[in-house]
Design a protein around this motif. Structure first.
Motif, short mmCIF file in Angstrom:
data_model
loop_
_atom_site.label_atom_id
_atom_site.label_comp_id
_atom_site.label_asym_id
_atom_site.label_seq_id
_atom_site.Cartn_x
_atom_site.Cartn_y
_atom_site.Cartn_z
N ILE A 103 29.05 39.11 31.45
CA ILE A 103 29.48 40.27 32.03
C ILE A 103 30.11 41.08 30.66
O ILE A 103 30.69 40.49 29.93
N TYR A 104 29.72 42.37 30.72
CA TYR A 104 30.64 43.24 29.80
C TYR A 104 31.05 44.29 30.26
O TYR A 104 30.53 45.37 30.82
N PRO A 105 32.24 44.10 30.76
CA PRO A 105 33.15 45.21 31.75
C PRO A 105 33.07 46.66 31.17
O PRO A 105 32.64 47.59 31.78
N ALA A 106 33.06 46.80 29.65
CA ALA A 106 33.25 48.03 29.07
C ALA A 106 32.01 48.64 29.27
O ALA A 106 31.97 50.11 29.19
N GLY A 107 31.00 47.98 29.23
CA GLY A 107 29.74 48.84 29.35
C GLY A 107 29.04 48.85 30.91
O GLY A 107 27.84 49.03 31.22
N ASN A 108 30.16 48.18 31.82
CA ASN A 108 29.62 48.22 33.20
C ASN A 108 28.23 47.36 33.37
O ASN A 108 27.35 47.84 33.97
N SER A 109 28.20 46.25 32.73
CA SER A 109 26.68 45.55 32.53
C SER A 109 27.10 44.18 32.98
O SER A 109 28.05 43.42 32.53
N GLY B 170 20.54 24.61 49.16
CA GLY B 170 20.79 25.68 49.91
C GLY B 170 22.17 26.25 50.10
O GLY B 170 22.23 27.42 50.50
N GLY B 171 23.08 25.60 49.65
CA GLY B 171 24.25 26.09 49.71
C GLY B 171 25.04 26.89 48.66
O GLY B 171 24.26 27.46 48.05
N SER B 172 26.41 27.31 48.76
CA SER B 172 27.04 28.10 47.85
C SER B 172 28.16 27.39 47.29
O SER B 172 28.93 26.65 47.80
N LEU B 173 28.38 28.03 46.09
CA LEU B 173 29.74 27.76 45.31
C LEU B 173 30.13 28.81 44.52
O LEU B 173 29.32 29.70 44.24
N ARG B 174 31.41 29.10 44.47
CA ARG B 174 32.04 30.14 43.60
C ARG B 174 32.98 29.66 42.48
O ARG B 174 33.90 29.08 42.86
N LEU B 175 32.21 29.81 41.51
CA LEU B 175 32.95 29.45 40.01
C LEU B 175 34.19 30.53 39.57
O LEU B 175 33.68 31.52 39.68
N SER B 176 35.29 30.25 39.34
CA SER B 176 36.18 31.16 38.74
C SER B 176 36.51 30.68 37.20
O SER B 176 36.64 29.44 36.94
N CYS B 177 36.84 31.77 36.41
CA CYS B 177 37.37 31.53 35.05
C CYS B 177 38.37 32.44 34.83
O CYS B 177 38.26 33.79 34.87
N VAL B 178 39.64 31.88 34.55
CA VAL B 178 40.90 32.51 34.17
C VAL B 178 40.93 32.77 32.84
O VAL B 178 41.00 31.65 32.31
N ALA B 179 41.20 33.89 32.58
CA ALA B 179 41.17 34.12 30.85
C ALA B 179 42.51 34.94 30.46
O ALA B 179 43.04 35.61 31.27
N SER B 180 43.24 34.41 29.45
CA SER B 180 44.31 34.92 28.84
C SER B 180 43.79 35.26 27.46
O SER B 180 43.06 34.62 26.74
N GLY B 181 44.25 36.51 27.26
CA GLY B 181 43.80 37.04 25.78
C GLY B 181 42.97 37.97 26.04
O GLY B 181 42.35 38.16 27.05
N GLN C 104 34.02 40.54 38.02
CA GLN C 104 35.12 40.51 37.39
C GLN C 104 36.25 40.99 38.50
O GLN C 104 36.18 41.86 38.94
N ASP C 105 37.51 40.26 38.52
CA ASP C 105 38.60 40.93 39.02
C ASP C 105 39.55 41.09 38.02
O ASP C 105 40.37 40.23 37.62
N LYS C 106 39.76 42.26 37.37
CA LYS C 106 40.67 42.57 36.30
C LYS C 106 42.05 42.20 36.72
O LYS C 106 42.67 41.69 35.90
N ALA C 107 42.49 42.73 37.81
CA ALA C 107 43.96 42.41 38.23
C ALA C 107 44.26 40.97 38.36
O ALA C 107 45.58 40.51 37.67
N LYS C 108 43.49 40.21 38.27
CA LYS C 108 43.70 38.48 38.26
C LYS C 108 42.97 37.78 37.01
O LYS C 108 43.17 36.58 36.78
#
Length: 123
Positions: free
Chosen positions: A48-54, A15-26, A69-73
């Motif tokens: 996620i396909y950001p260019a397709g907003n999908s 019933g709990g929550s977690l948030r996973l992060s994936c930092v990408a370079s390239g 996605q947080d593009k700035a990060k």
């Protein structure tokens, strides 16, 4: 080359929550989250396909998980709510440079992988 670093895994009660992060370079076009439980094959959870907003979600997690996605990060998140014991697995983020959306859940279509982060849900 794309380098991916996951974080955010841990142990949580059902019933709990977690948030996973994936930092990408390239440069990447498509990013997915996969999971693998002991004795089971790796399965696609979300993409996620950001260019397709999908975004894409497996039926087993719809209504509970979301991907963003947080593009700035340079970071993609997997927000996991209402966690169940069957969500227990090693979670991986993966990236690719093709935009074949219909194949988002197939691990073989991704070229770059992170090291994984463990999620354990206790009932």
């Amino acid at each position: 080359q794309v380098q991916l670093v996951e974080s955010g895994g841990g142990s949580v009660q059902s019933g709990g929550s977690l948030r996973l992060s994936c930092v990408a370079s390239g440069y990447w076009v498509f990013m997915g989250w996969f999971r693998q439980a002991p004795g089971k094959s790796r399965e696609g959870v979300a993409a996620i396909y950001p260019a397709g907003n999908s975004i894409y979600l497996a039926d087993s997690v719809k209504g509970r998980f979301t991907i963003s996605q947080d593009k700035a990060k340079n970071t993609v998140y997997l927000q996991m709510n209402s966690l169940k014991s069957e969500d227990t697995a090693m979670y991986y983020c993966a990236a690719r440079r093709s935009n074949a959306a219909s194949l988002w859940y197939l691990q073989g279509t991704y070229n770059y992988w992170g090291q994984g982060t463990q999620v354990t849900v206790s009932s």
